[in-house]
Design an enzyme around this catalytic site. Structure first.
Site, PDB file in Angstrom:
ATOM      1  N   HIS A  18     -56.701 -54.431   1.149  1.00  0.00           N
ATOM      2  CA  HIS A  18     -57.919 -53.835   0.598  1.00  0.00           C
ATOM      3  C   HIS A  18     -57.683 -52.386   0.189  1.00  0.00           C
ATOM      4  O   HIS A  18     -58.305 -51.897  -0.746  1.00  0.00           O
ATOM      5  CB  HIS A  18     -59.063 -53.906   1.624  1.00  0.00           C
ATOM      6  CG  HIS A  18     -59.549 -55.305   1.847  1.00  0.00           C
ATOM      7  ND1 HIS A  18     -60.821 -55.719   1.533  1.00  0.00           N
ATOM      8  CD2 HIS A  18     -58.911 -56.404   2.320  1.00  0.00           C
ATOM      9  CE1 HIS A  18     -60.945 -57.006   1.814  1.00  0.00           C
ATOM     10  NE2 HIS A  18     -59.801 -57.442   2.298  1.00  0.00           N
ATOM     11  N   ASP A 116     -65.641 -51.438  -1.331  1.00  0.00           N
ATOM     12  CA  ASP A 116     -65.084 -52.740  -0.972  1.00  0.00           C
ATOM     13  C   ASP A 116     -66.164 -53.827  -1.058  1.00  0.00           C
ATOM     14  O   ASP A 116     -67.357 -53.552  -0.872  1.00  0.00           O
ATOM     15  CB  ASP A 116     -64.529 -52.680   0.454  1.00  0.00           C
ATOM     16  CG  ASP A 116     -63.703 -53.893   0.798  1.00  0.00           C
ATOM     17  OD1 ASP A 116     -62.561 -53.977   0.312  1.00  0.00           O
ATOM     18  OD2 ASP A 116     -64.188 -54.801   1.516  1.00  0.00           O
TER      19      ASP A 116
HETATM   20 BR1  BUP Z   1     -45.505 -56.577   4.331  1.00  0.00          BR
HETATM   21  C1  BUP Z   1     -45.473 -55.414   2.874  1.00  0.00           C
HETATM   22  N1  BUP Z   1     -44.381 -53.721   1.660  1.00  0.00           N
HETATM   23  O1  BUP Z   1     -43.383 -54.562   3.488  1.00  0.00           O
HETATM   24  P1  BUP Z   1     -51.500 -58.622  -0.192  1.00  0.00           P
HETATM   25  C2  BUP Z   1     -46.503 -55.379   1.988  1.00  0.00           C
HETATM   26  N2  BUP Z   1     -46.468 -54.488   0.944  1.00  0.00           N
HETATM   27  O2  BUP Z   1     -45.310 -52.860  -0.174  1.00  0.00           O
HETATM   28  P2  BUP Z   1     -51.998 -58.944   2.680  1.00  0.00           P
HETATM   29  C3  BUP Z   1     -45.389 -53.659   0.768  1.00  0.00           C
HETATM   30  O3  BUP Z   1     -48.811 -54.607   0.732  1.00  0.00           O
HETATM   31  P3  BUP Z   1     -54.738 -59.563   2.279  1.00  0.00           P
HETATM   32  C4  BUP Z   1     -44.358 -54.559   2.730  1.00  0.00           C
HETATM   33  O4  BUP Z   1     -46.741 -55.025  -2.114  1.00  0.00           O
HETATM   34  C5  BUP Z   1     -49.003 -55.602  -1.399  1.00  0.00           C
HETATM   35  O5  BUP Z   1     -49.340 -54.624  -2.344  1.00  0.00           O
HETATM   36  C6  BUP Z   1     -47.539 -55.458  -1.039  1.00  0.00           C
HETATM   37  O6  BUP Z   1     -51.265 -57.086   0.044  1.00  0.00           O
HETATM   38  C7  BUP Z   1     -47.597 -54.392   0.020  1.00  0.00           C
HETATM   39  O7  BUP Z   1     -51.458 -59.302   1.217  1.00  0.00           O
HETATM   40  C8  BUP Z   1     -49.719 -55.313  -0.093  1.00  0.00           C
HETATM   41  O8  BUP Z   1     -50.389 -59.200  -0.960  1.00  0.00           O
HETATM   42  C9  BUP Z   1     -50.125 -56.547   0.647  1.00  0.00           C
HETATM   43  O9  BUP Z   1     -52.842 -58.775  -0.805  1.00  0.00           O
HETATM   44  O10 BUP Z   1     -53.487 -58.585   2.527  1.00  0.00           O
HETATM   45  O11 BUP Z   1     -51.295 -57.790   3.221  1.00  0.00           O
HETATM   46  O12 BUP Z   1     -51.870 -60.187   3.472  1.00  0.00           O
HETATM   47  O13 BUP Z   1     -54.631 -60.694   3.240  1.00  0.00           O
HETATM   48  O14 BUP Z   1     -55.924 -58.704   2.571  1.00  0.00           O
HETATM   49  O15 BUP Z   1     -54.643 -59.995   0.856  1.00  0.00           O
END
Ligand code: BUP
Length: 466
Positions: A18, A116
């Site tokens: 988020h 949000d």
């Molecule tokens: Br782990 C990791 N590096 O090592 P999502 C994640 N990320 O840059 P999530 C890193 O966190 P929800 C790491 O690039 C993305 O922008 C990744 O968001 C970054 O999944 C973010 O992909 C992760 O939406 O959150 O974390 O499960 O469940 O809320 O979607």
């Protein structure tokens, strides 16, 4: 400050999934000379990654004004969830009334509040009392937004429980299998359902919804929502994606790029399940075995705990010495935060085994990297449907929910043989590679001057003066 300057306050909620879109959207606004940004930060955060990322953003963009909202603690006994991120969503929601004085103190006065999706009902009256435009930055896919918009109808029909149809039919949207709906949203008493039941009818009071998506990835859902097919009275939708990463000084966050630099183009499969999914130890073992069996080069980010502050053991403890030994020389395994955008944009990376968090899907789309979808939780199956339908990747539906995703099959462990086979399919598929590259081209065009993202941003900024 020119009278034409727009001042936008950004108010994210808990978790990296988020926070990241808000920081990226903020960076896009700051590329324009006529926009000022205030970032409402919540204290305390759940994960270390959130506080580190916020500090990094604020040092990269010193012109941003931070305003801290100190959260009122929530008694877990009063919240129907034991997920630390969900408890925090609720704490932010219950503290939102403290926002009024913070927002009125902003100088120059604010034009809009972008918040949000979990904060709609508490925040709208505050924005209205201050005559601020109010927008949601939706952190998931347009397909998921269609479900959120339709939620009141779904809830009024008893959550589909009296209906034997295995498909949810939302006007204008290809049917959503009931098995793809986030399990808490099939339970009227869950915290997630309670929030949506209160918020979904209030969507029409927003000035608009901003979303990190673009035509070419989600043509059907964007058109259906914009065309008013999904629900009557939907606010305007601004498809302001794809979001590029914001620029920052690299310090200890830099990734093991040296290793990637030494690998042939498109040869590496990157494996990560996002910032809040911990796989079971058994599943971790099978993923490792599968990667070895795939015969492909791999870069695997291992995560053992849902909240990063609780990560304790080293790689050998979590993965096991024997498996670490088997993997030696075949790939790189880390147990740390990596800069995922940097990894996905590296020329050596050709495929991505992903849980399909929406930010991850957006990043893969932007860089034209094909996905093997392995949804674990929440909206991720709905996002996996987008991945499959757009041709960005493949999804093995039979793998089901994992790691407490709420499905019946949560204890099932997918075996290494099967994982290895699917990774080979992902990395070997030429048509898949070409289709993902095509989506990357569309994403880049959307980001150019005159592209859909830039036009949507102009439209949004233009509205702030009205
Ligand atoms: Br782990 C990791 N590096 O090592 P999502 C994640 N990320 O840059 P999530 C890193 O966190 P929800 C790491 O690039 C993305 O922008 C990744 O968001 C970054 O999944 C973010 O992909 C992760 O939406 O959150 O974390 O499960 O469940 O809320 O979607």
């Amino acid at each position: 400050i020119s009278p034409q300057t727009r001042h936008v306050a950004l108010f994210p909620s808990a978790g990296m999934g988020h926070l990241i879109p808000f920081l990226r959207f903020g960076a896009l606004l700051l590329r324009r000379t006529n926009c000022r940004v205030t970032l409402i930060t919540v204290n305390p955060t759940v994960s270390l990654a959130e506080s580190q990322h916020t500090s990094q953003f604020l040092s990269a963009y010193p012109q941003v004004t931070p305003l801290q909202l100190n959260l009122i603690p929530v008694d877990p006994a009063t919240v129907n969830s034991d997920d630390p991120f969900w408890l925090r969503f609720e704490a932010v929601r219950r503290s939102a009334h403290l926002l009024g004085p913070l927002l009125s103190s902003a100088s120059p006065p604010l034009s809009a509040l972008v918040h949000d999706v979990s904060l709609i009902s508490p925040v709208i009256p505050i924005a209205e009392s201050l005559s601020l435009h109010s927008y949601v930055l939706f952190p998931a896919s347009a397909r998921m937004l269609s479900f959120v918009s339709y939620f009141s109808t779904f809830a009024a029909a008893g959550f589909g429980s009296a209906n034997s149809d295995p498909l949810l039919r939302i006007p204008g949207i290809s049917p959503i299998p009931r098995s793809s709906i986030p399990p808490p949203l099939l339970d009227p008493n869950s915290l997630f359902s309670r929030i949506l039941m209160e918020d979904s009818p209030n969507l029409s009071r927003l000035n608009g919804i901003l979303i990190n998506s673009f035509e070419g990835l989600e043509t059907e859902a964007l058109e259906a929502i914009n065309g008013g097919k999904v629900t009557k009275g939907s606010p305007p939708l601004f498809a302001v994606g794809p979001f590029p990463p914001f620029e920052f000084e690299k310090a200890e966050w830099s990734t093991p790029l040296n290793w990637l630099d030494q690998q042939p183009e498109g040869s590496v499969v990157y494996v990560s399940f996002g910032s809040r999914t911990a796989l079971s130890r058994d599943q971790i073992t099978e993923v490792g075995e599968g990667l070895v069996k795939s015969g492909c080069r791999f870069f695997w980010v291992v995560k053992d705990k849902k909240v990063d502050k609780e990560e304790d053991g080293g790689l050998n403890d979590v993965v096991g010495g024997e498996l670490m030994e088997k993997m030696r020389g075949r790939g790189l395994v880390v147990k740390q935060w990596v800069d995922q955008s940097e990894v996905l944009s590296h020329r050596a990376v050709g495929g991505f085994v992903s849980h399909c968090g929406w930010n991850s899907v957006g990043e893969a789309a932007l860089y034209g990297v094909r996905i093997l979808a392995w949804p674990q939780n929440g909206d991720q199956k709905i996002n996996a449907e987008v991945v499959r339908a757009s041709g960005l990747g493949i999804w093995v539906e039979s793998w089901g929910w994992r790691s407490g995703g709420g499905g019946d099959d949560r204890t099932v462990v997918v075996k290494g043989d099967e994982i290895g086979e699917r990774v080979r399919e992902l990395m070997g598929g030429e048509s898949l590679r070409l289709q993902a590259a095509k989506i990357g081209d569309v994403a880049r065009k959307a980001s150019e001057v005159g592209g859909t993202r830039e036009n949507a941003l102009e439209r949004f900024i233009g509205e702030l003066l009205e």
